[in-house]
Structures are given as structure tokens and as C-alpha cells.
Design an enzyme around this catalytic site. Structure first.
Site, PDB file in Angstrom:
ATOM      1  N   GLY A  15       0.847  -1.206   0.000  1.00 53.24           N
ATOM      2  CA  GLY A  15       0.000   0.000   0.000  1.00 53.24           C
ATOM      3  C   GLY A  15       0.867   1.235   0.000  1.00 53.24           C
ATOM      4  N   GLY A  16       0.559   2.211   0.884  1.00 59.63           N
ATOM      5  CA  GLY A  16       1.280   3.493   0.921  1.00 59.63           C
ATOM      6  C   GLY A  16       2.785   3.352   1.002  1.00 59.63           C
ATOM      7  N   LYS A 123       6.037  -0.900  14.109  1.00 60.02           N
ATOM      8  CA  LYS A 123       6.320  -0.548  15.519  1.00 60.02           C
ATOM      9  C   LYS A 123       5.902  -1.647  16.482  1.00 60.02           C
ATOM     10  CE  LYS A 123       4.050   3.454  15.218  1.00 60.02           C
ATOM     11  NZ  LYS A 123       4.151   4.013  13.870  1.00 60.02           N
ATOM     12  N   VAL A 158      10.538   4.460  14.297  1.00 60.97           N
ATOM     13  CA  VAL A 158      10.490   5.748  15.010  1.00 60.97           C
ATOM     14  C   VAL A 158      10.992   6.829  14.071  1.00 60.97           C
ATOM     15  CG1 VAL A 158      11.348   7.097  16.988  1.00 60.97           C
ATOM     16  CG2 VAL A 158      11.005   4.631  17.233  1.00 60.97           C
ATOM     17  N   LEU A 162      14.046   9.566   9.496  1.00 53.21           N
ATOM     18  CA  LEU A 162      15.057  10.276  10.300  1.00 53.21           C
ATOM     19  C   LEU A 162      15.957   9.256  11.022  1.00 53.21           C
ATOM     20  CD1 LEU A 162      12.772  12.995  11.986  1.00 53.21           C
ATOM     21  CD2 LEU A 162      14.286  13.314  10.033  1.00 53.21           C
ATOM     22  N   GLY A 217      -5.034  14.143   5.350  1.00 57.20           N
ATOM     23  CA  GLY A 217      -4.453  12.804   5.386  1.00 57.20           C
ATOM     24  C   GLY A 217      -3.342  12.637   6.409  1.00 57.20           C
ATOM     25  N   ASP A 231       0.303   5.770  19.670  1.00 53.99           N
ATOM     26  CA  ASP A 231       1.324   5.746  18.618  1.00 53.99           C
ATOM     27  C   ASP A 231       2.646   6.313  19.158  1.00 53.99           C
ATOM     28  OD1 ASP A 231       2.349   5.704  15.802  1.00 53.99           O
ATOM     29  OD2 ASP A 231       2.351   7.864  16.106  1.00 53.99           O
ATOM     30  N   LYS A 235       6.512   4.470  20.166  1.00 50.16           N
ATOM     31  CA  LYS A 235       7.846   4.948  19.768  1.00 50.16           C
ATOM     32  C   LYS A 235       8.737   5.172  20.993  1.00 50.16           C
ATOM     33  CE  LYS A 235       5.809   7.081  15.706  1.00 50.16           C
ATOM     34  NZ  LYS A 235       5.302   8.313  15.100  1.00 50.16           N
TER      35      LYS A 235
END
Length: 373
Positions: A15-16, A123, A158, A162, A217, A231, A235
Site C-alpha cells: 500500500g502506501g 512498531k 520511530v 530520520l 491525510g 502511537d 515509539k
């Protein structure tokens, strides 16, 4: 001259993030096979979504995965069958899990023990029970595992692309003492509070900003999945564990939910969004109180390593603080350590989005390829 190597690739989730990753994989594969010193041939032997899959009994590579997957009527292999299929694949095998699926995460130790390497933004694998965390790294060659296990990397779990996890690992491995980790770890929450209380003043009603974030979105389809703080708690669990704390789960420390008590029983995201404006007054009070002290409200997570404390929730920051000055949906993570003294090491940038998350996954794949002989 080293012989050319073949590495078999299996990708779950198209998907994405998965789609972005597969595009980046195509670019990486064309580059690696042209390496004059040690060419590596990446062979895409398995791609699946939650509904269907493409794979061949003879492990042929899929060059047009997109159209093949659309046309496929084959269901995905169950995890034990997938593991059997991958063990017999030619060369070394890397499994890329682009999902946030707990069941797949639970199977990591089994894949790793069989020598299958894993790269993933999932995660749940690294933030559910401490037992699963231990099982994964006991099985992995780059954990406390034996030499014949697969490698596991999860940079994108996480901060998307980055370099948060690799930086923290390096601080710990080189003997620095990590004292505190603090930051804005959610692109959604970052966007929400940067628009709700901009440093320059103003900002809309909280419910209106949640709606804007949803329309753009930036939130999950049901915004409650962001506003409950879980969420961010996931992390923080991962970072706290990497810093040496035995955090049992993301619900084993204080996490402030921004879902009003009265709306916890809403049956749908739609009903929740309809009723959220009733509670704008409470958030406005917080904003005004911060404003009086020349501060702004932000949703942050922090780990105090010496005290062993982890927490997630709203905090007030001076307008000159780097956390206050964030823009858009950026993340910022500050590492306070012995070596860095009063000025923390700061990592800042886009912490959400398909392309940057996939970049973290592709970067991890490059790390694995360097380690596979």
C-alpha cells in the site's frame, strides 16, 4: 574479484509505504547489479497485500509486480508456509514487512532463527511485550543471537526516515550516557499543535484543526487512533528499551489521551468528530493558560533514563524552545547525554509520509546487504 551474489526479496504490504518502498527497491536493484566490484542481484520472489499475493514455485523474479498483483487471485501464504517457502529460496533472503500487523510481528523470531533477515517500519514488533523484544533480538545475528540467525533493522519504526534509532544505538554503543530523550514523535500531533497554537499566536479551535489534519491525510482514518497517544507511546517504548530500560509495554507508563472521557464510548470516528467541538472549551483554556506565561502547548514524549521514567502528554514550552518552533508535521528528537552536555543532540525533519518512511526501510535493506556474505 568477488562472485556476483543473489539475494531473494519478499515484501509484505504494497500500500502506501509498501508502494514507495517497491519503487525505491527497483532503483536500488538496478544500481547494485551494475556494481563493478561486487554486483548483487536482488530478486523479488514474493509480494503480498492482506488479500492476495504473487510468487512462483521456481522463485522467478517479478519484474512487473504492480500489474501482476492486480491480476492475481492467489491468497497470501500463511506465515508458517511463507517461512518454509523463503528458507528454500536461492541465496540469502530478506523479508520486508511494511505493515503494522501484530501477527506478522509475533513471527519475527521464527523467520530470524531460520536465517531470514527482516527490515520493517512495524512498531508493534518492538513495542509490544518485552518478551517479544527479547525473543526477536535473541534470534537475530545483530542481537544477542547466534551467527546463523537473520539480521533485523527497524529504523522507520520511530521518526520515519530520520536517523533516530541508529543515532541512539551509536550513542549507547560508543559508551555515552543517555540521560534524557525528549521530543515530538508524531507528525500528526506536530501538525495539530503547530496549527492549534502557532508561536506567533492565533490558531483555530481544536476540533477544527483535527478535522483539517484528517482532511489532509495526516491522521489515521479514525483520528482517535492518533489522539489516544498510543502511537507516540509505542515509539517511546522502543527508544527507552534501546537506552537500556526494561519497559514492559506502551501501556505500562503514563500516556495522556486527548480523547475526552465522555467521547471514549463513541461507536465510530464520524460520531467522535461530530461531538468533538463540544469540548473545544477545555483545550482553549489550556491554550490561554500557556499564552499567559509566554508559552505554547505541545504533545511530547520523554524518557528520563536515570530515573527510569517514561511519559507521553501535553507540556508547555517557551516560544524560543526548538520544540515550540517546529513547522508543519515535522518531528524533533533531542538526546541529552553526558558528552553533549547542556546542548542536546537534535534530530529534526519530516517524521511521516510514505516516501521518507520507505527511505528508512530501504536504508535498512542496504545495511543488511552489507552484512550478508
Amino acid at each position: 574479484m568477488p562472485a556476483p551474489r543473489q539475494v531473494s526479496m519478499a515484501v509484505i504490504g504494497a500500500g502506501g509505504v509498501g508502494k514507495c518502498f517497491l519503487t525505491q527497491l527497483h532503483f536500488l536493484a538496478s544500481k547494485l547489479c551494475q556494481s563493478p566490484s561486487a554486483p548483487i542481484y536482488l530478486s523479488l520472489i514474493y509480494v503480498s497485500t492482506s488479500k492476495k499475493a504473487i510468487y512462483h514455485a521456481d522463485y522467478r523474479s517479478h519484474s512487473n509486480w504492480d500489474s501482476e498483483l492486480q491480476a492475481s487471485t492467489t491468497p497470501p501464504l500463511a506465515l508458517p508456509q511463507l517461512s518454509d517457502y523463503l528458507v528454500k529460496a536461492p541465496g540469502k533472503t530478506v523479508l520486508v514487512d511494511n505493515t503494522s500487523n501484530q501477527e506478522i510481528a509475533n513471527a519475527y523470531p521464527d523467520f530470524l532463527k531460520k536465517g531470514i533477515s527482516i527490515v520493517t517500519p512495524n512498531k508493534k514488533a518492538f513495542s509490544s511485550t518485552y518478551q517479544l523484544w527479547q525473543d526477536i533480538f535473541h534470534a537475530a545475528a545483530n542481537g544477542s543471537g547466534h551467527g546463523n540467525g537473520g539480521y533485523v533493522f527497524h529504523e522507520s519504526s520511530v521518526g520515519a526516515g530520520l536517523p533516530v534509532i541508529s543515532t541512539l544505538k551509536e550513542l549507547v554503543e560508543t559508551g555515552d550516557e543517555v540521560l534524557k530523550i525528549e521530543g515530538v514523535f508524531s507528525g500528526t500531533m506536530s501538525f495539530l499543535f503547530n496549527s492549534f497554537q502557532p508561536v506567533a499566536g492565533g490558531g483555530g479551535k481544536f476540533s477544527a484543526e483535527v478535522k483539517t489534519a484528517k482532511d489532509k491525510g495526516f491522521t489515521e482514518p479514525d483520528p482517535r487512533d492518533d489522539l489516544n497517544g498510543l502511537d507516540v507511546a509505542r515509539k517511546l517504548t522502543i527508544l527507552a528499551r534501546l537506552a537500556g530500560l526494561k519497559v514492559e509495554s506502551p501501556t505500562s507508563f503514563p500516556v495522556q489521551s486527548l480523547i475526552p472521557k465522555e467521547l471514549e464510548s463513541c461507536s465510530s470516528g464520524e460520531e467522535f468528530m461530530e461531538r468533538l467541538p463540544e469540548f473545544d472549551g477545555q483545550m482553549d483554556e489550556l491554550k490561554q493558560e500557556a499564552e499567559k506565561g509566554g508559552k505554547v502547548v505541545r504533545f511530547v514524549g520523554s524518557v528520563d533514563v536515570p530515573k527510569g521514567e517514561v511519559k507521553v502528554g501535553l507540556e508547555k514550552f517557551d516560544k524560543s524552545h526548538p520544540i515550540a518552533a517546529l513547522k508543519g508535521s515535522d518531528n524533533i528528537i533531542a538526546f541529552y547525554t553526558k558528552r553533549y552536555g547542556d546542548n542536546p543532540l537534535i534530530i529534526q525533519g519530516a517524521g511521516a509520509g510514505g516516501e521518507v518512511t520507505a527511505m528508512g526501510v530501504t536504508g535498512d535493506l542496504v545495511k543488511v546487504l552489507r552484512l550478508l556474505h
